[in-house]
Write a protein that holds these residues in place. Structure first.
Motif, mmCIF file in Angstrom:
data_model
loop_
_atom_site.group_PDB
_atom_site.id
_atom_site.type_symbol
_atom_site.label_atom_id
_atom_site.label_comp_id
_atom_site.label_asym_id
_atom_site.label_seq_id
_atom_site.Cartn_x
_atom_site.Cartn_y
_atom_site.Cartn_z
ATOM 1 N N LYS A 182 0.827 -1.214 0.000
ATOM 2 C CA LYS A 182 0.000 0.000 0.000
ATOM 3 C C LYS A 182 0.857 1.258 0.000
ATOM 4 O O LYS A 182 0.493 2.254 -0.609
ATOM 5 N N ILE A 183 1.985 1.187 0.686
ATOM 6 C CA ILE A 183 2.891 2.340 0.695
ATOM 7 C C ILE A 183 3.462 2.573 -0.695
ATOM 8 O O ILE A 183 3.521 3.710 -1.179
ATOM 9 N N ILE A 184 3.852 1.502 -1.349
ATOM 10 C CA ILE A 184 4.404 1.631 -2.700
ATOM 11 C C ILE A 184 3.332 2.112 -3.675
ATOM 12 O O ILE A 184 3.582 2.981 -4.511
ATOM 13 N N ALA A 185 2.126 1.592 -3.551
ATOM 14 C CA ALA A 185 1.044 2.012 -4.441
ATOM 15 C C ALA A 185 0.611 3.443 -4.158
ATOM 16 O O ALA A 185 0.180 4.156 -5.072
ATOM 17 N N SER A 186 0.730 3.883 -2.928
ATOM 18 C CA SER A 186 0.359 5.250 -2.589
ATOM 19 C C SER A 186 1.302 6.258 -3.244
ATOM 20 O O SER A 186 0.877 7.348 -3.625
ATOM 21 N N SER A 187 2.545 5.891 -3.405
ATOM 22 C CA SER A 187 3.465 6.810 -4.071
ATOM 23 C C SER A 187 3.139 6.939 -5.557
ATOM 24 O O SER A 187 3.450 7.956 -6.172
ATOM 25 N N THR A 188 2.485 5.926 -6.136
ATOM 26 C CA THR A 188 2.071 6.030 -7.539
ATOM 27 C C THR A 188 1.028 7.123 -7.722
ATOM 28 O O THR A 188 1.090 7.897 -8.678
ATOM 29 N N GLY A 189 0.069 7.201 -6.805
ATOM 30 C CA GLY A 189 -0.936 8.265 -6.882
ATOM 31 C C GLY A 189 -0.309 9.637 -6.775
ATOM 32 O O GLY A 189 -0.682 10.570 -7.496
#
Length: 101
Positions: A25-32
């Protein structure tokens, strides 16, 4: 209006990357957050810069997801950062990829 929306998304996704404990989720949050930066650059007409950011982000994000997958497999499918056991090699790789994002 769209400029304000992208700025709020940058703040929103960056804040939620700080409070999550799940590694993916942390990695995916940086995509946003990065996609909001790309729209922010497009609003000012920096098309080449936004494309370069997209390509660099995609490359290092794929590396970071592969490292995170290896780390999750080595830690018996735990994604929670509170239960992960880090060694120095993975820490250096994750730190390098995170700086590039």
């Amino acid at each position: 209006l769209f400029l304000l929306y992208s700025f709020l998304n940058i703040i929103f996704f960056s804040f939620f990357a700080l409070i999550y404990y799940d590694l993916k989720k942390i990695i995916a949050s940086s995509t946003g957050s990065q996609m909001s930066y790309i729209f922010y650059f497009l609003m000012f007409g920096f098309i080449i810069n936004s494309f370069l950011l997209l390509v660099i982000h995609a490359f290092f994000k794929s590396l970071l997801f592969m490292i995170a997958g290896i780390l999750i497999v080595f830690n018996h499918n735990y994604q929670d950062l509170r239960f992960l056991k880090f060694n120095f090699f993975f820490f250096v790789l994750i730190f390098f990829c995170s700086l590039c994002l």
